[in-house]
Design a protein around this motif. Structure first.
Motif, PDB file in Angstrom:
ATOM      1  N   ARG A   1       2.545 -28.501 -22.364  1.00 49.52           N
ATOM      2  CA  ARG A   1       1.273 -29.196 -22.615  1.00 49.52           C
ATOM      3  C   ARG A   1       1.260 -29.807 -24.004  1.00 49.52           C
ATOM      4  NH1 ARG A   1      -3.304 -27.552 -19.799  1.00 49.52           N
ATOM      5  NH2 ARG A   1      -4.384 -29.046 -21.131  1.00 49.52           N
ATOM      6  N   VAL A   2       1.695 -29.040 -24.995  1.00 40.79           N
ATOM      7  CA  VAL A   2       1.732 -29.544 -26.371  1.00 40.79           C
ATOM      8  C   VAL A   2       2.726 -30.700 -26.484  1.00 40.79           C
ATOM      9  CG1 VAL A   2       2.401 -28.953 -28.731  1.00 40.79           C
ATOM     10  CG2 VAL A   2       0.970 -27.385 -27.416  1.00 40.79           C
ATOM     11  N   GLY A   3       3.910 -30.545 -25.871  1.00 41.50           N
ATOM     12  CA  GLY A   3       4.915 -31.601 -25.936  1.00 41.50           C
ATOM     13  C   GLY A   3       4.467 -32.885 -25.276  1.00 41.50           C
ATOM     14  N   ALA A   4       3.625 -32.790 -24.257  1.00 44.07           N
ATOM     15  CA  ALA A   4       3.098 -33.990 -23.612  1.00 44.07           C
ATOM     16  C   ALA A   4       2.053 -34.688 -24.465  1.00 44.07           C
ATOM     17  CB  ALA A   4       2.499 -33.614 -22.253  1.00 44.07           C
ATOM     18  N   VAL A   5       1.373 -33.934 -25.310  1.00 46.30           N
ATOM     19  CA  VAL A   5       0.292 -34.476 -26.131  1.00 46.30           C
ATOM     20  C   VAL A   5       0.818 -35.211 -27.363  1.00 46.30           C
ATOM     21  CG1 VAL A   5      -1.443 -33.684 -27.800  1.00 46.30           C
ATOM     22  CG2 VAL A   5      -1.593 -32.974 -25.414  1.00 46.30           C
ATOM     23  N   VAL A   6       1.795 -34.653 -28.043  1.00 47.92           N
ATOM     24  CA  VAL A   6       2.186 -35.128 -29.373  1.00 47.92           C
ATOM     25  C   VAL A   6       2.607 -36.589 -29.402  1.00 47.92           C
ATOM     26  CG1 VAL A   6       3.835 -34.797 -31.261  1.00 47.92           C
ATOM     27  CG2 VAL A   6       2.724 -32.819 -30.214  1.00 47.92           C
ATOM     28  N   PRO A   7       3.473 -37.086 -28.484  1.00 46.50           N
ATOM     29  CA  PRO A   7       3.918 -38.481 -28.613  1.00 46.50           C
ATOM     30  C   PRO A   7       2.793 -39.496 -28.505  1.00 46.50           C
ATOM     31  CG  PRO A   7       5.355 -37.268 -27.114  1.00 46.50           C
ATOM     32  CD  PRO A   7       4.163 -36.405 -27.363  1.00 46.50           C
ATOM     33  N   GLY A   8       1.711 -39.183 -27.812  1.00 43.88           N
ATOM     34  CA  GLY A   8       0.639 -40.144 -27.620  1.00 43.88           C
ATOM     35  C   GLY A   8      -0.477 -40.081 -28.646  1.00 43.88           C
ATOM     36  N   LEU A   9      -0.371 -39.205 -29.642  1.00 45.93           N
ATOM     37  CA  LEU A   9      -1.416 -39.098 -30.656  1.00 45.93           C
ATOM     38  C   LEU A   9      -1.395 -40.290 -31.607  1.00 45.93           C
ATOM     39  CD1 LEU A   9      -1.083 -35.322 -31.632  1.00 45.93           C
ATOM     40  CD2 LEU A   9      -2.942 -36.364 -30.324  1.00 45.93           C
ATOM     41  N   ALA A  10      -2.538 -40.582 -32.172  1.00 46.90           N
ATOM     42  CA  ALA A  10      -2.602 -41.586 -33.240  1.00 46.90           C
ATOM     43  C   ALA A  10      -1.733 -41.125 -34.408  1.00 46.90           C
ATOM     44  CB  ALA A  10      -4.049 -41.766 -33.690  1.00 46.90           C
ATOM     45  N   PRO A  11      -1.185 -42.059 -35.201  1.00 48.20           N
ATOM     46  CA  PRO A  11      -0.212 -41.675 -36.239  1.00 48.20           C
ATOM     47  C   PRO A  11      -0.678 -40.554 -37.165  1.00 48.20           C
ATOM     48  CG  PRO A  11      -0.246 -44.049 -35.976  1.00 48.20           C
ATOM     49  CD  PRO A  11      -1.342 -43.513 -35.103  1.00 48.20           C
ATOM     50  N   GLY A  12      -1.913 -40.613 -37.624  1.00 49.49           N
ATOM     51  CA  GLY A  12      -2.393 -39.574 -38.525  1.00 49.49           C
ATOM     52  C   GLY A  12      -2.452 -38.215 -37.851  1.00 49.49           C
ATOM     53  N   ARG A  13      -2.983 -38.186 -36.648  1.00 50.06           N
ATOM     54  CA  ARG A  13      -3.070 -36.921 -35.914  1.00 50.06           C
ATOM     55  C   ARG A  13      -1.678 -36.424 -35.529  1.00 50.06           C
ATOM     56  NH1 ARG A  13      -8.421 -36.617 -32.112  1.00 50.06           N
ATOM     57  NH2 ARG A  13      -9.928 -37.314 -33.691  1.00 50.06           N
ATOM     58  N   ARG A  14      -0.780 -37.364 -35.214  1.00 50.15           N
ATOM     59  CA  ARG A  14       0.574 -36.943 -34.870  1.00 50.15           C
ATOM     60  C   ARG A  14       1.245 -36.273 -36.059  1.00 50.15           C
ATOM     61  NH1 ARG A  14       3.611 -41.701 -34.007  1.00 50.15           N
ATOM     62  NH2 ARG A  14       2.189 -42.064 -32.268  1.00 50.15           N
ATOM     63  N   ALA A  15       1.001 -36.789 -37.260  1.00 52.01           N
ATOM     64  CA  ALA A  15       1.579 -36.168 -38.457  1.00 52.01           C
ATOM     65  C   ALA A  15       1.054 -34.744 -38.642  1.00 52.01           C
ATOM     66  CB  ALA A  15       1.271 -37.024 -39.688  1.00 52.01           C
ATOM     67  N   VAL A  16      -0.241 -34.547 -38.385  1.00 55.66           N
ATOM     68  CA  VAL A  16      -0.815 -33.198 -38.494  1.00 55.66           C
ATOM     69  C   VAL A  16      -0.180 -32.280 -37.453  1.00 55.66           C
ATOM     70  CG1 VAL A  16      -2.922 -31.832 -38.252  1.00 55.66           C
ATOM     71  CG2 VAL A  16      -2.988 -34.035 -39.454  1.00 55.66           C
ATOM     72  N   ALA A  17      -0.041 -32.791 -36.224  1.00 57.82           N
ATOM     73  CA  ALA A  17       0.550 -31.971 -35.163  1.00 57.82           C
ATOM     74  C   ALA A  17       1.989 -31.592 -35.493  1.00 57.82           C
ATOM     75  CB  ALA A  17       0.491 -32.729 -33.833  1.00 57.82           C
ATOM     76  N   ILE A  18       2.754 -32.550 -35.997  1.00 56.79           N
ATOM     77  CA  ILE A  18       4.154 -32.268 -36.337  1.00 56.79           C
ATOM     78  C   ILE A  18       4.228 -31.235 -37.459  1.00 56.79           C
ATOM     79  CG2 ILE A  18       6.241 -33.287 -37.350  1.00 56.79           C
ATOM     80  CD1 ILE A  18       5.580 -35.840 -35.774  1.00 56.79           C
ATOM     81  N   ALA A  19       3.303 -31.331 -38.419  1.00 55.86           N
ATOM     82  CA  ALA A  19       3.285 -30.348 -39.505  1.00 55.86           C
ATOM     83  C   ALA A  19       2.969 -28.950 -38.963  1.00 55.86           C
ATOM     84  CB  ALA A  19       2.259 -30.757 -40.557  1.00 55.86           C
ATOM     85  N   LEU A  20       1.991 -28.857 -38.064  1.00 58.31           N
ATOM     86  CA  LEU A  20       1.637 -27.559 -37.485  1.00 58.31           C
ATOM     87  C   LEU A  20       2.800 -26.975 -36.684  1.00 58.31           C
ATOM     88  CD1 LEU A  20      -1.991 -28.363 -36.242  1.00 58.31           C
ATOM     89  CD2 LEU A  20      -1.363 -26.953 -38.198  1.00 58.31           C
ATOM     90  N   LEU A  21       3.442 -27.832 -35.901  1.00 63.07           N
ATOM     91  CA  LEU A  21       4.581 -27.367 -35.110  1.00 63.07           C
ATOM     92  C   LEU A  21       5.792 -27.077 -35.994  1.00 63.07           C
ATOM     93  CD1 LEU A  21       4.292 -29.853 -32.098  1.00 63.07           C
ATOM     94  CD2 LEU A  21       3.678 -27.434 -32.128  1.00 63.07           C
ATOM     95  N   GLY A  22       5.922 -27.829 -37.094  1.00 62.65           N
ATOM     96  CA  GLY A  22       7.048 -27.628 -38.005  1.00 62.65           C
ATOM     97  C   GLY A  22       7.030 -26.261 -38.668  1.00 62.65           C
ATOM     98  N   ILE A  23       5.834 -25.743 -38.947  1.00 57.96           N
ATOM     99  CA  ILE A  23       5.749 -24.393 -39.525  1.00 57.96           C
ATOM    100  C   ILE A  23       6.309 -23.377 -38.532  1.00 57.96           C
ATOM    101  CG2 ILE A  23       4.160 -22.609 -40.354  1.00 57.96           C
ATOM    102  CD1 ILE A  23       2.314 -24.908 -41.299  1.00 57.96           C
ATOM    103  N   GLY A  24       5.972 -23.552 -37.271  1.00 61.06           N
ATOM    104  CA  GLY A  24       6.518 -22.657 -36.263  1.00 61.06           C
ATOM    105  C   GLY A  24       8.014 -22.840 -36.076  1.00 61.06           C
TER     106      GLY A  24
END
Length: 496
Positions: A387-410
């Motif tokens: 579900r998360v992987g399906a969401v990330v590519p379609g996010l707006a650039p700013g939100r995608r950066a936040v998502a990548i940062a959150l996932l990057g910590i994990g």
């Protein structure tokens, strides 16, 4: 086609078990035929829909699976984590001894009783090609299996580019173990196993599952792959139930975590009128055919410690930390997406509820040490990662950066697992039996997870259905099982 290959690989050990581990030949033949009827029904369901094969994506998925299997210690070209010490011994015994394998353990005649889905096909090949041939077959089996699953997961996305992004998120998916380690004061040494910061409460990253317990990962992910096909109307819920039954032999604990998703699918198909008498008959055949597998896995299993957790204040604190650092970050990423992108339909909301209810409930029960929490959470974590992987590519650039940062910590958790595989020296395949491996540090615990007393089967249905060993491996003095293991090398400094 890739999932059909996965399905056949999942079914092969069940069929091998039924053909070799039952008391009489007619009983074995009947069970194999009944399971075959259920398996054909699933394959016919798959054949109702088809799509062109994406060759480059399949090659990428297979390459990723091969790389992760090798880094995880399969073939012993890279360092193999502690769980492989016992796993290698099980594979050795299945190659070297007649089936079913017997032991004289703690003064009792016992038989090997473990989820053997990972082992039986490679072990059967090993009886012809030797122990190293069995290890090569194990690597080939897991490359095809996980590669097929990776391909199927990536095809859930609308394009190859999005599919590769989804696959990257799935592989790197993990909770914030690095933050948890900092909270409890554990040292952050690259290559260290990060996920024990809460002791017996842990949700394993996907790379950790592949490196430490590929049998449990395979069970949960095969079911989730079938569940995704059901969700796309490519499988009926009755076929999903057959896949569930096949996966139990790979890991019963993972399938406990799959029960809510299977139950929801069956209810949805019943409500939609998609459950036919023919499909129910095929499911019944598969269920009867697999009954000996259930009897085998349950034989003398009551000696494994189990029960509800001790609900103390310390447990409540640890439970809250687990939810906050392992579950909440993914929920935040899903919340970054607008409704339609996150899948805001009625079923998507039900599915999200199932995922989070499962992840909040499984830590409340224990089986052995941390086994139940780590394994029963696998299906829900896999669905959540997709579900998360399906969401990330379609996010707006700013939100995608936040998502990548959150996932990057994990993603620090799987990164540390890969670092350990690269910096700790590998060691050779061992020819020790399970009894010898269990006496070699760090394996000093009881073998109740792996053996059942033959006497405990007498007078029960299992004793009338299952074959018993003709010979028994006996405890015997021998040299060290892994003389070249990094922990046994004089002056070696290893990172665990």
């Amino acid at each position: 086609m890739p999932f059909a290959v996965v399905l056949l690989l999942a079914a092969a050990p069940d069929l091998l078990f039924l053909a070799t581990h039952l008391r009489t030949a007619p009983l074995a033949a009947g069970a194999v035929v009944l399971l075959g009827i259920g398996l054909v029904a699933v394959l016919r369901d798959l054949a109702r829909t088809s799509e062109p094969l994406d060759g480059p994506l399949l090659a990428t998925a297979l390459a990723a699976a091969a790389a992760l299997d090798l880094l995880g210690g399969q073939g012993h070209l890279f360092f193999a984590n502690d769980d492989w010490l016992i796993r290698d011994a099980v594979l050795r015994d299945l190659v070297a001894e007649p089936w079913p394998v017997g032991y004289l353990y703690a003064g009792d005649p016992t038989m090997l009783r473990a989820p053997l889905g990972l082992y039986l096909l490679p072990a059967a090949i090993g009886k012809l090609a030797g122990l190293h041939g069995a290890h090569a077959a194990l690597l080939a089996q897991d490359t095809l299996l996980f590669g097929g699953l990776f391909y199927g997961f990536a095809r859930l996305a609308p394009s190859r580019r999005h599919g590769l992004a989804l696959l990257a998120v799935f592989v790197a998916f993990s909770g914030w173990d690095v933050v948890g380690s900092l909270v409890v004061g554990d040292p952050l040494i690259p290559g260290r196993h990060l996920e024990q910061w809460l002791g017996t409460l842990q949700f394993s990253s996907h790379v950790t599952q592949l490196f430490w317990v590929p049998n449990h990962a395979a069970s949960g992910w095969i079911f989730v792959g079938a569940y995704c096909l059901w969700r796309a109307s490519a499988l009926r819920a009755t076929s999903l139930a057959v896949v569930f039954g096949l996966c139990v032999f790979w890991s019963p604990l993972s399938m406990i975590g799959a029960l809510p998703f299977l139950g929801a699918a069956l209810l949805a198909d019943l409500a939609g009128g998609r459950v036919t008498p023919g499909a129910l008959a095929a499911l019944a055949c598969a269920g009867i055919g697999l009954a000996p597998v259930a009897l085998y896995l349950g034989a003398d299993a009551g000696r494994v410690p189990h029960g509800l957790q001790d609900f103390t204040g310390i447990f409540a604190t640890r439970y809250a930390l687990l939810a906050a650092l392992e579950v909440l970050p993914a929920l935040v990423v899903l919340g970054l997406a607008p409704g339609p992108l996150a899948g805001a339909g009625r079923w998507a909301r039900w599915e999200t509820g199932l995922v989070f209810a499962s992840l909040l409930l499984v830590p409340l029960y224990r089986l052995g040490g941390a086994d139940f929490v780590m394994r029963a959470s696998i299906p829900a974590l896999a669905v959540l990662a997709l579900r998360v992987g399906a969401v990330v590519p379609g996010l707006a650039p700013g939100r995608r950066a936040v998502a990548i940062a959150l996932l990057g910590i994990g993603a620090v958790t799987p990164l540390y697992e890969v670092i350990r595989a690269l910096v700790v020296p590998p060691f050779a395949v061992s020819t020790c039996s399970l009894l010898a491996a269990a006496r070699t540090p760090p394996n000093n615990g009881p073998l109740f997870h792996y053996v059942a007393r033959v006497d405990a089967l007498r007078g029960h249905l299992a004793g009338r259905v299952l074959a018993t060993p003709e010979t028994s491996i006996r405890p015997a003095p021998q040299g060290p099982c892994w003389p070249d293991h990094p922990a046994h090398r004089e002056g070696a400094g290893t990172v665990f």
